[in-house]
Design a protein around this motif. Structure first.
Motif, short mmCIF file in Angstrom:
data_model
loop_
_atom_site.label_atom_id
_atom_site.label_comp_id
_atom_site.label_asym_id
_atom_site.label_seq_id
_atom_site.Cartn_x
_atom_site.Cartn_y
_atom_site.Cartn_z
N UNK A 298 41.94 32.59 39.82
CA UNK A 298 40.49 32.34 40.53
C UNK A 298 38.70 31.51 40.02
N UNK A 299 38.20 31.48 40.44
CA UNK A 299 36.80 31.22 40.72
C UNK A 299 35.86 32.87 40.46
N UNK A 300 36.79 33.66 41.59
CA UNK A 300 36.20 34.81 40.67
C UNK A 300 36.13 35.30 40.22
N UNK A 301 36.71 35.41 39.22
CA UNK A 301 38.27 36.07 38.64
C UNK A 301 37.30 35.81 37.35
N UNK A 302 36.34 34.28 37.25
CA UNK A 302 35.52 33.78 36.33
C UNK A 302 34.33 33.64 36.15
N UNK A 303 34.06 34.42 37.24
CA UNK A 303 32.63 34.55 37.30
C UNK A 303 31.90 35.47 36.25
N UNK A 304 32.84 36.76 36.13
CA UNK A 304 32.27 38.24 34.53
C UNK A 304 31.77 37.09 33.55
N UNK B 50 27.78 37.74 32.38
CA UNK B 50 28.18 38.64 31.63
C UNK B 50 27.71 40.58 32.33
N UNK B 51 26.43 40.12 33.21
CA UNK B 51 25.84 41.76 33.89
C UNK B 51 26.13 41.62 35.23
N UNK B 52 27.40 40.44 35.67
CA UNK B 52 27.52 41.34 36.81
C UNK B 52 29.10 42.07 37.07
N UNK B 53 29.21 42.99 38.09
CA UNK B 53 30.34 43.31 38.48
C UNK B 53 30.91 43.06 40.33
N UNK B 54 31.76 41.99 39.91
CA UNK B 54 32.30 41.78 40.94
C UNK B 54 33.82 42.26 41.47
#
Length: 256
Positions: free
Chosen positions: A53-59, A63-67
């Motif tokens: 899902x999109x939440x898994x692709x965001x990081x 590259x500087x985010x923790x989800x």
């Protein structure tokens, strides 16, 4: 007959008094100090989708985010607000004050979109709570959904759910007034019903309803079947009420 009535009344009272399942407080936290931007994802099944899902692709993209994905399937807008309160605001392990750049990414409300005004109210409350907790807010509109084998989208009555969804989209994108988005009954308590309160609209709104996710090349439905269905459709009758004959014909043709 009297005994049955009494039994039903007693049963209804017991059911109404039965405790509802409360959302358990969250017990999670951010843990990667190398990622300066923190993101909480909240929504229904589209946001919760576990297999890419999109939440898994965001990081992978940012590259500087923790989800942390706190989405959950089958929840309407009111339940999502309750989940935000439990998972974020009541989470004793989560220290938002120590985070200088934290975001809520929200995509939800499809499970309650049949009541678009109350859905908008609940989404606005969630966004407002997030802002009050120091979060930046990003809201994605509902994505294109539905199929002709879904009873909600069968025949011309599918236009009702199209309009319902469009109203939630237009609210998030700032195209509506509070009265249009929430309904007249829900703006009576607002300090200024002509404008949204601070935080009720997202800092960033992303329109995925009208973008490439839509199947623009899908075959059109049978016009003759739709015209026949329109004769008994309450939705169509409401849209044609009070129009002159010429206007009725033009409006019906536009709906079909």
């Amino acid at each position: 007959m009297k005994m049955k009535t009494t039994l039903f009344a007693t049963l209804a009272l017991l059911l109404s008094a039965a405790p509802t399942h409360a959302e358990e407080p969250g017990n999670w936290r951010f843990s990667d100090d190398t990622k300066p931007v923190k993101v909480i994802v909240l929504g229904g099944s589209v946001s919760a989708y576990p297999a890419g899902g999109y939440a898994q692709w965001l990081p992978n993209i940012c590259t500087k985010i923790e989800v942390q994905n706190r989405a959950k399937e089958k929840l309407g807008a009111a339940e999502l607000r309750q989940r935000f309160v439990a998972q974020v605001l009541k989470n004793r392990r989560l220290d938002l004050e120590s985070q200088s750049n934290a975001w809520l990414v929200f995509l939800g409300g499809m499970n309650s979109v049949g009541s678009p005004e109350s859905t908008n109210v609940e989404v606005a409350k969630t966004l407002e709570l997030a802002k009050g907790a120091g979060l930046h807010t990003m809201a994605l509109t509902l994505n294109p959904w539905g199929a002709e084998d879904d009873r909600r989208w069968q025949g011309v009555d599918g236009l009702a759910y199209f309009e319902h969804t469009q109203k939630t989209v237009d609210f998030l994108l700032g195209r509506l007034t509070p009265t249009q988005a929430f309904g007249a009954a829900n703006v009576k308590g607002m300090a200024d019903p002509s404008r949204f309160a601070a935080g009720q609209l997202p800092d960033v709104a992303v329109d995925v309803w009208s973008k490439r996710l839509r199947h623009s090349d899908a075959p059109l439905r049978d016009t003759k079947k739709l015209e026949k269905a329109a004769k008994s459709s309450k939705f169509v009758k409401a849209r044609l009420a009070g129009l002159a004959d010429a206007e009725r014909s033009a409006k019906l043709a536009a709906l079909i």
